[in-house]
Write an enzyme that holds these catalytic residues in place. Structure first.
Site, PDB file in Angstrom:
ATOM      1  N   GLY B 287      -5.376  30.031  15.608  1.00 54.19           N
ATOM      2  CA  GLY B 287      -5.677  29.387  16.949  1.00 54.19           C
ATOM      3  C   GLY B 287      -4.493  27.655  16.305  1.00 54.19           C
ATOM      4  O   GLY B 287      -4.068  28.583  15.239  1.00 54.19           O
ATOM      5  N   SER B 288      -4.604  26.713  17.088  1.00 51.93           N
ATOM      6  CA  SER B 288      -3.801  25.797  16.560  1.00 51.93           C
ATOM      7  C   SER B 288      -3.960  25.337  14.615  1.00 51.93           C
ATOM      8  O   SER B 288      -2.860  24.852  14.281  1.00 51.93           O
ATOM      9  CB  SER B 288      -4.156  24.095  17.024  1.00 51.93           C
ATOM     10  OG  SER B 288      -4.088  24.728  18.599  1.00 51.93           O
TER      11      SER B 288
END
Lengths: 371, 560
Positions: B287-288
């Protein structure tokens, strides 16, 4: 004491001494483990040796003529004991056989006594009836019946080894007493079917015979005792690995202080000791036979031959088993193996031989007078 | 009357007996003298007893010499069923001492085996208790047992051993060849019952004890990490959680922990899945947090400057029939702000500018898609597909950490490269191997894998990541005393081929002090309940760990 008696006593003394040393060496570890006393078996054998010496003396000094008279009651007593040993309340069972009578802390093997009593009885009978021994019915029937009863009772224990030994010694006595060869052959042949049944119908005996023929085929099974005995003897080589150093006695070779004591002696002291023992026994039978040759009468002659052949034959069977020359039979080595009854009776036998020897001079006088 | 005939026949008997004796002599000569040596060899072979002398297994220490795995003497209760007598009446006493049902004991005691274990490696003292019962055929053997004095601490790193002391997991497995030592041997003689005859011991070689391991792990940092991880794991009722603390300059792992965990002293009672070292065996879509990598590539390639403006499409960006969304819609943002507010659209645009090949090259250069080479067993390298098999949509996913999987140690290592001025270090757990006398047998030196980005780019990235914590998504991870560089991550888990809207992996990774980083910390929380934003779930954990560790490091510096 005559020279022969002296020599015989000396030989007996030597063999018993070898036996005591060997028994301590072979049994110390088992005894320590089982009874917490490494000298357990040695002490017992010493006690029996003392008893044996006493009985040897008695046998030696008993009046010669009294021996003939005693032969029948002794045989009867033996038969009685042989019957008793088969009864559970008297007989002690060990290894599937009833061979021992309990006597407090000690036990006694009646078959050993029966062996000597039968020799005594046959010698007396055959000497008394020496004119009729060539006749089958009047001469041979009685001794054969007695022989049959005694060996039959022993085979019931079962103790095939002792049974065969007694049978063979009896045949020797009949042979020497003058029974026709053809009758003896007949007796031999007629016992063959019985022998076949006794051996080949009993699985463990059959296995022993097969193992005897090829011990290395199954060294962990049927051939175990023989191959272990070979390894013990082979390890000894010429002069042995040293007294007390045996590895095979550490539970590899079963019955190391009884039936296979000879193999352990061979391991610890080598060919020099095993050959010496053979020669000692050889000297023993020659001395025994010399006494028999010089016996005052036929009774003494037969008795001397019988005792000598019994002891010599037993030694041959035991050493023959240890060297794989004969199938495995549980028979002790005379004077050497641990075992009270056997030692006691063999020493009584030596006493009887000395008794005969004591009278050898008399026989010479008699023959001279007769001439 | 003894006639000549009698004597003749007696003579025949004597002759036969004599022949027999002579035959025996010949037979003895054959066995003892001719075949003697062969038979003696046969006998020696059956008397020979060879046995092993067990070496002592090496200990495991932390970097300061604190014991993490040692050996303690224990008693194994055993029985010789053939020697037990009338055991039935005493079996209850035995049962109460050993805590084993009487029926189980009876079954073992009445088995046909000659030897059985009743309890392997019971507590010390049980042996004496059993001996006091004075039961025939029941006894005990002295053995050693592996013991982990700190219990669960660093369980996944240490691993455990089987009942015979062979490493099965973790470092116990990976370095088993050092720890186990070399067995000695002894040649002796035995009796027919297999017992050694002591006076006849002929030859022996002593065992060489196993080597000790000194880890890069610091027991105190490990303890702080586990304490805070446990707290987050419990508070968030998460499915799992992982923490990795590294020294960015060397790649030394200072602490590594997972939840759920187990106790290596009694691992059989714990779930098998709890024994997994998730930090290295489990991969996930980052993810981020992965945006840092995309940003690094954009800067290093010179495509973007920190101040360059990127249009973030007001929160909704259509790409090949698919809509990429931001949590908070933005218009024009600077490159730096894209990372600070963690705009998916902004990062996708950076990715598009880089194009497939260059992005892929940087992903691989940071160590993703290959094993890190950390000395821990069971590492899974993660999935980074080659650009040939990327779809048109891949550039709309990979730049913010979807469509790829990584393991936690990879992610921490990649961040360390940025903290370390652009040089990627290989992560390591073991510092040195010591022999029984404490001499160093093998020293593991920090190993640089290579330069990934320039130190200038690294500085710029630090600048961005400090912004993330100071004014972006990572405020909850900030410390008063130190400037922290960090990045949050909230990855949707893939469930039945689609991105779930209820299951997340929340993470935070960062390093401090930002100017001269001493530690890198990565925390991932698998499926937290309630809040799921990485900043909220993992941010406070990061802060607490960072505070604890920095205080500890400051104190130990003063001490030294």
């Amino acid at each position: 004491m005559t020279k022969s008696s002296c020599l015989l006593f000396l030989l007996t003394f030597t063999l018993v001494s070898i036996g005591l040393v060997a028994i301590y060496s072979t049994s110390a570890i088992s005894a320590e483990e089982k009874y917490g006393d490494s000298a357990h078996f040695l002490k017992r054998q010493l006690m029996w040796t003392g008893l044996g010496l006493a009985f040897m003396l008695i046998a030696m000094v008993t009046k010669y003529e009294l021996l003939k008279v005693l032969s029948k009651p002794l045989l009867l007593l033996s038969v009685l004991l042989l019957i008793m040993v088969l009864l559970p309340q008297f007989g002690k069972e060990a290894g599937g056989a009833r061979r021992w009578l309990r006597l407090g802390r000690f036990s006694f093997q009646p078959s050993e006594m029966a062996k000597l009593a039968l020799i005594l009885y046959l010698s007396a009978y055959l000497a008394r009836k020496q004119d009729r021994v060539k006749e089958l019915w009047r001469g041979l029937l009685a001794p054969l019946l007695v022989l049959g009863v005694v060996t039959g009772l022993i085979l019931l224990q079962p103790d095939l080894g002792t049974g065969l030994l007694i049978g063979m010694v009896s045949l020797i006595l009949l042979f020497v007493a003058g029974v026709r060869i053809i009758y003896l052959a007949g007796i031999g042949f007629s016992s063959l079917p019985a022998l076949y049944l006794l051996i080949f119908r009993v699985p463990y005996r059959q296995r022993r015979i097969l193992a005897f023929l090829d011990p290395w085929k199954d060294p962990k099974g049927a051939g175990y005792q023989i191959t272990q005995s070979f390894m013990a003897l082979g390890s000894g080589g010429l002069d042995g690995i040293g007294l007390g150093e045996s590895r095979q006695k550490l539970f590899y070779l079963p019955a190391a202080y009884t039936d296979f004591i000879y193999s352990i002696i061979g391991e610890e002291l080598g060919f020099m000791a095993t050959a010496a023992i053979v020669i000692l026994f050889l000297l023993f039978i020659w001395t025994g036979m010399r006494i028999a040759f010089r016996a005052p009468d036929l009774f003494g002659h037969l008795l001397g031959v019988g005792i000598t052949a019994a002891i010599g034959g037993q030694a041959i069977i035991n050493m023959g088993v240890a060297t794989g020359s004969l199938p495995t039979k549980g028979i002790p080595l005379p004077f050497i193996s641990f075992g009270g009854s056997s030692l006691l009776m063999n020493m009584v036998g030596v006493g009887l031989l000395m008794n005969i020897s004591r009278h050898s001079g008399v026989s010479k006088l008699k023959t001279k007078n007769q001439k | 009357m003894v006639t000549k005939w009698h004597k003749f026949r007696t003579f025949l008997v004597l002759f036969t007996l004599t022949v027999c004796f002579i035959y025996l002599l010949q037979r003895l000569r054959q066995i003892q003298l001719v075949a003697g040596e062969t038979l003696a060899q046969e006998a020696r072979a059956q008397h020979q007893l060879n046995f092993q002398l067990s070496p002592r297994r090496g200990n495991i220490y932390d970097r300061n010499g604190k014991e993490l795995a040692v050996n303690v003497p224990v008693d194994s209760i055993c029985a010789w069923p053939k020697k037990t007598r009338s055991i039935e009446k005493d079996v209850d006493k035995l049962s109460s001492i050993l805590g084993i049902p009487a029926s189980t004991l009876l079954e073992k005691l009445c088995s046909r085996k000659s030897f059985v274990y009743l309890t392997r490696k019971a507590e010390k003292g049980k042996g004496a208790q059993v001996r006091n019962l004075n039961l025939p055929g029941v006894g005990y053997l002295k053995e050693v047992k592996r013991f982990y004095p700190k219990g669960q601490l660093a369980a996944h790193l240490l691993g455990f051993v089987d009942v015979d002391g062979v490493g099965l997991e973790g470092l116990e497995l990976y370095y088993n060849r050092y720890l186990r030592g070399t067995p000695g041997w002894c040649q002796a003689e035995k009796d027919a019952r297999g017992r050694e005859i002591l006076p006849f011991r002929s030859n022996h070689a002593p065992p060489t004890d196993g080597c000790h391991l000194v880890l890069t792990i610091d027991e105190v940092i490990q303890h702080i990490s586990e304490r805070e991880l446990e707290r987050t794991f419990q508070e968030r009722k998460a499915k799992g959680a992982t923490i990795v603390v590294m020294n960015p300059r060397t790649g030394e792992i200072l602490a590594l922990a997972n939840r759920p965990t187990f106790n290596p002293n009694s691992f059989k009672g714990d779930e098998v899945s709890s024994r997994r070292n998730r930090a290295i065996t489990d991969t996930f879509e980052p993810g981020s947090t992965f945006k840092v990598i995309t940003a690094a590539a954009g800067l290093e390639e010179g495509i973007f400057q920190l101040k360059d403006k990127i249009f973030c499409e007001e929160g909704s960006y259509r790409l090949c029939g698919h809509t990429i969304r931001d949590v908070h819609p933005h218009g024009w943002l600077s490159f730096k702000e894209v990372i600070e507010v963690s705009s998916n659209i902004g990062v996708v645009k950076i990715g598009q500018a880089l194009q497939k090949e260059r992005l892929y090259r940087y992903i691989r250069a940071f160590g993703f898609g290959t094993k890190t080479g950390a000395d821990l067993p069971g590492e899974v390298k993660g999935l980074i597909r080659h650009p040939h098999s990327w779809s048109k949509l891949s550039l709309g996913a990979i730049p913010f950490g979807q469509e790829i999987t990584v393991n936690a140690v990879q992610l921490a290592t990649a961040l360390s490269a940025i903290a370390n001025g652009g040089i990627l270090m290989r992560p390591m757990v073991v510092d040195s191997v010591l022999d029984g006398e404490g001499e160093v047998v093998r020293k593991f030196e920090p190993q640089a894998v290579g330069r990934v980005i320039s130190s200038r780019t690294a500085k710029q990235l630090t600048n961005i990541l400090v912004g993330v914590v100071e004014k972006g998504t990572g405020k909850m991870a900030g410390l008063k005393e130190y400037r922290v560089a960090g990045k949050t991550g909230t990855a949707q888990k893939v469930e039945e081929g689609r991105y779930s809207h209820t299951k997340f992996i929340s993470s935070f990774m960062g390093y401090l002090p930002a100017g001269d980083p001493e530690i890198v910390i990565l925390i991932t929380v698998d499926e937290p309940r309630g809040d799921y934003y990485g900043a909220m779930v993992a941010g406070p954990t990061f802060r607490r760990v960072a505070e604890g560790v920095m205080t500890y490091l400051a104190i130990s510096k003063i001490k030294n």
